[in-house]
Design a protein around this motif. Structure first.
Motif, PDB file in Angstrom:
ATOM      1  N   SER A  89       0.837  -1.189   0.000  1.00 50.54           N
ATOM      2  CA  SER A  89       0.000   0.000   0.000  1.00 50.54           C
ATOM      3  C   SER A  89       0.874   1.242   0.000  1.00 50.54           C
ATOM      4  N   ARG A  90       0.556   2.167  -0.898  1.00 50.58           N
ATOM      5  CA  ARG A  90       1.210   3.476  -0.944  1.00 50.58           C
ATOM      6  C   ARG A  90       2.738   3.359  -0.990  1.00 50.58           C
ATOM      7  N   GLY A  91       3.197   2.435  -1.813  1.00 52.79           N
ATOM      8  CA  GLY A  91       4.630   2.303  -2.040  1.00 52.79           C
ATOM      9  C   GLY A  91       5.388   1.523  -0.993  1.00 52.79           C
ATOM     10  N   ARG A  92       4.697   0.895  -0.044  1.00 54.09           N
ATOM     11  CA  ARG A  92       5.394   0.138   0.992  1.00 54.09           C
ATOM     12  C   ARG A  92       4.835  -1.283   1.065  1.00 54.09           C
ATOM     13  N   ASP A  93       5.662  -2.192   1.540  1.00 55.82           N
ATOM     14  CA  ASP A  93       5.297  -3.599   1.643  1.00 55.82           C
ATOM     15  C   ASP A  93       5.076  -3.972   3.106  1.00 55.82           C
ATOM     16  N   TYR A  94       4.132  -4.887   3.340  1.00 58.82           N
ATOM     17  CA  TYR A  94       3.763  -5.229   4.713  1.00 58.82           C
ATOM     18  C   TYR A  94       3.541  -6.731   4.864  1.00 58.82           C
ATOM     19  N   LEU A  95       3.866  -7.238   6.047  1.00 61.11           N
ATOM     20  CA  LEU A  95       3.480  -8.575   6.470  1.00 61.11           C
ATOM     21  C   LEU A  95       2.248  -8.430   7.353  1.00 61.11           C
ATOM     22  N   VAL A  96       1.210  -9.214   7.083  1.00 67.56           N
ATOM     23  CA  VAL A  96      -0.025  -9.124   7.863  1.00 67.56           C
ATOM     24  C   VAL A  96       0.133  -9.938   9.147  1.00 67.56           C
ATOM     25  N   PRO A  97       0.032  -9.301  10.324  1.00 73.88           N
ATOM     26  CA  PRO A  97       0.173 -10.025  11.591  1.00 73.88           C
ATOM     27  C   PRO A  97      -1.084 -10.833  11.904  1.00 73.88           C
ATOM     28  N   GLU A  98      -0.964 -11.757  12.833  1.00 76.03           N
ATOM     29  CA  GLU A  98      -2.098 -12.619  13.162  1.00 76.03           C
ATOM     30  C   GLU A  98      -3.231 -11.862  13.846  1.00 76.03           C
ATOM     31  N   ASP A  99      -2.912 -10.777  14.540  1.00 79.48           N
ATOM     32  CA  ASP A  99      -3.939 -10.080  15.312  1.00 79.48           C
ATOM     33  C   ASP A  99      -4.593  -8.937  14.535  1.00 79.48           C
ATOM     34  N   ILE A 100      -4.454  -8.925  13.209  1.00 77.60           N
ATOM     35  CA  ILE A 100      -5.077  -7.869  12.422  1.00 77.60           C
ATOM     36  C   ILE A 100      -6.595  -7.900  12.626  1.00 77.60           C
ATOM     37  N   ASP A 101      -7.200  -6.728  12.719  1.00 75.03           N
ATOM     38  CA  ASP A 101      -8.648  -6.635  12.924  1.00 75.03           C
ATOM     39  C   ASP A 101      -9.300  -6.158  11.631  1.00 75.03           C
ATOM     40  N   GLU A 102     -10.463  -6.731  11.309  1.00 71.51           N
ATOM     41  CA  GLU A 102     -11.123  -6.377  10.052  1.00 71.51           C
ATOM     42  C   GLU A 102     -11.548  -4.917   9.995  1.00 71.51           C
ATOM     43  N   ASP A 103     -11.666  -4.262  11.152  1.00 69.81           N
ATOM     44  CA  ASP A 103     -12.074  -2.859  11.170  1.00 69.81           C
ATOM     45  C   ASP A 103     -10.890  -1.896  11.137  1.00 69.81           C
ATOM     46  N   THR A 104      -9.668  -2.445  11.051  1.00 72.60           N
ATOM     47  CA  THR A 104      -8.483  -1.589  10.980  1.00 72.60           C
ATOM     48  C   THR A 104      -8.521  -0.764   9.695  1.00 72.60           C
ATOM     49  N   HIS A 105      -8.378   0.542   9.855  1.00 71.56           N
ATOM     50  CA  HIS A 105      -8.432   1.419   8.689  1.00 71.56           C
ATOM     51  C   HIS A 105      -7.455   2.585   8.861  1.00 71.56           C
ATOM     52  N   PRO A 106      -6.569   2.799   7.897  1.00 73.28           N
ATOM     53  CA  PRO A 106      -6.362   1.930   6.745  1.00 73.28           C
ATOM     54  C   PRO A 106      -5.762   0.581   7.160  1.00 73.28           C
TER      55      PRO A 106
END
Length: 541
Positions: A89-106
């Motif tokens: 997203s927006r020129g950066r790369d990310y690893l999705v952690p296990e505790d990500i919440d569906e309401d996290t924005h962005p």
């Protein structure tokens, strides 16, 4: 002497809606950890789960990576392996952690940015290698992706680190990092794989390459890439995965043929020590015995298959060669010839085993101008792959080129050139095309390209289509490890028409009694002003 240390982190237990769990990751990391210990790593930390059911969070991953970099001593070699879902997203790369919440924005604000430049600048380590096993784009069943993912960006490597940092991605932009489910069965015998196993193709291939690396010598990053790619392609075919095999990508600002990150086998331990514990890691998540036994089972399987001659397919053949099955001797063959060419070349008719074309984009179909594009290949082709390589679908024999010069290769559509290429059966999105006049060229000091092609006991014919202008070129080909078989040719435009391009096809007939490699180099040795050398296409039959 610096130590070799590894940090393996896996995010697998996702609970948020729309993000599938990846239950095979803990076993993947256990297997890789055991292989690294046997390979001679001084310390291996495996983080595949946490005690008390705690999830692998963004803060947890960041803290572990930063601490790992800070604790490095002068000259240490660090390997950091990240496995899980990935987003861009927006020129950066990310690893999705296990505790990500569906309401996290962005969404990316709750993820782990794959960017520790400040801490890399401060570490004392001599070399740092990141291996990233995650999708780059899209979501699909059987893959490690998230909806709405865009391509992974090129990591920005600061000038101070150009001698010691590399990123190895499991796949190229627009591709999926695939895995095998426990219920899937291979369509052919696969060395070292037992029924009911589930694993990531990339993680498994990395473990296998490290486990079966030759008993002498060292493995540079470029050979590591080629052998891992060969094993991934073999697994892809064996499990009948859709589309072309995922293409491993290496991002580094130093020559990968001189980048070594595995320890010398002189330091290999005689017994397998336990993996180094890490505070907060769950010992139950690290199956040391299973990983170690898998290494031994793989070696036994390979030995048996090598004796019975079952090993086949160029992807695994390349891997087998680096596993120590010998160098080309006896009835090796390498014969070369050159000729000019014009008109259209049908790559799919000529390249029965494999073919590639360099530089083509779908936008070229509608171009009427004499020239279009003309920018750095990496910038123009980043949404497809780094150099706009179109391949025969479900085949990966002819290796991707390595540029040799100091200037970046350039992509160009040359509408008036008298040669063109056509094909059917190509990999998506370029399944078919005709009248293609797209190319990749390089000029400047040291301009040129290197290509590797697997050889077998069966005679093969490799053709390379090139052009050159305003300079003198040297073409050379040799069998890896066998200097007695080689072919060279030189040509110069000095007495020819100013600014004219010269088109040439080199035909190489090759054979080696054991799986090996044909190395081909094309270099601009003399520059008469604006000189360059151009790659067009190649076929293997």
């Amino acid at each position: 002497m610096g130590r070799h240390r590894a940090l393996l982190i896996g995010a697998s237990g996702y609970e948020v809606s729309g993000v599938s769990s990846l239950p095979f990751i803990p076993n993947d990391l256990a297997r890789l950890g055991a292989a690294l210990k046997e390979r001679g790593f001084d310390e291996v930390q495996v983080l595949a789960a946490r005690e008390g059911g705690k999830q692998v969070s963004a803060n947890y991953v960041n803290a572990r990576v930063i601490g790992f970099l800070k604790r490095a001593r002068q000259g240490d070699t660090l390997l950091i392996f990240l496995s899980g879902h990935g987003v861009h997203s927006r020129g950066r790369d990310y690893l999705v952690p296990e505790d990500i919440d569906e309401d996290t924005h962005p969404f990316e604000s709750g993820c782990v940015a794959i960017d520790w430049r400040q801490h890399l600048d401060e570490t004392l380590a001599g070399h740092v290698v990141f291996l990233i096993d995650a999708c780059r784009e899209g979501i699909e069943q059987g893959s490690m992706g998230i909806a709405g993912v865009q391509q992974w960006s090129r990591q920005k490597i600061s000038a101070a680190l150009r001698r010691k940092v590399a990123y190895v991605y499991a796949c190229s932009p627009g591709q999926l990092a695939l895995f095998v489910r426990a219920h899937e069965s291979p369509t052919q015998v696969v060395a070292g794989i037992e029924p009911g196993e589930s694993f990531s193709l990339f993680s498994r291939s990395v473990s296998d390459v490290i486990s079966i690396q030759p008993a002498t010598g060292m493995l540079a990053l470029d050979e590591f890439k080629r052998t891992v790619q060969g094993r991934m392609s073999e697994l892809h075919r064996a499990y009948a995965k859709r589309g072309a095999p995922q293409t491993l990508r290496v991002v580094t600002d130093i020559p990968s043929e001189s980048f070594y990150f595995l320890p010398s086998l002189k330091t290999r331990p005689t017994t397998t020590a336990p993996l180094a514990p890490l505070s907060g890691a769950s010992s139950g998540a690290v199956d040391i015995g299973g990983g170690r036994h898998a290494v031994h089972r793989l070696r036994q399987a390979l030995a048996t298959l090598a004796l019975t001659g079952v090993l086949a397919g160029a992807g695994w053949a390349t891997f087998s060669h680096f596993a120590g099955e010998g160098s080309p001797t006896g009835n090796s063959l390498l014969e070369g010839a050159k000729s000019s060419f014009s008109g259209n070349v049908n790559l799919s008719e000529e390249g029965k085993i494999d073919w590639v074309q360099w530089g083509y984009l779908l936008i070229d179909r509608n171009v009427t101008a004499e020239f279009a594009g003309g920018g750095p290949a990496e910038a123009e082709c980043h949404h497809l792959n780094i150099y706009c390589v179109t391949r025969k679908a479900d085949s990966f024999e002819i290796g991707d080129f390595r540029s040799l010069g100091t200037e970046p290769p350039t992509r160009l559509y040359a509408g008036r050139q008298p040669v063109s290429f056509s094909w059917t059966g190509g990999s998506a999105p370029h399944q078919s095309a005709s009248g293609v006049r797209s190319v990749v060229y390089q000029g400047g000091p040291g301009a040129g390209f290197r290509i590797l092609v697997p050889t077998t006991a069966t005679t093969r014919v490799f053709r390379l289509y090139i052009s050159y202008r305003q300079g003198g070129i040297r073409f050379s080909a040799s069998l890896k490890g066998d200097s007695s078989h080689s072919y060279t040719d030189t040509a110069d435009t000095g007495s020819g028409e100013l600014n004219a391009s010269y088109f040439r096809v080199y035909k190489l007939v090759c054979r080696t009694p054991e799986p090996s490699l044909l190395e081909v180099n094309i270099k601009l040795e003399k520059n008469h002003g604006g000189g360059n050398v151009t790659l067009m296409a190649a076929t293997l039959q």
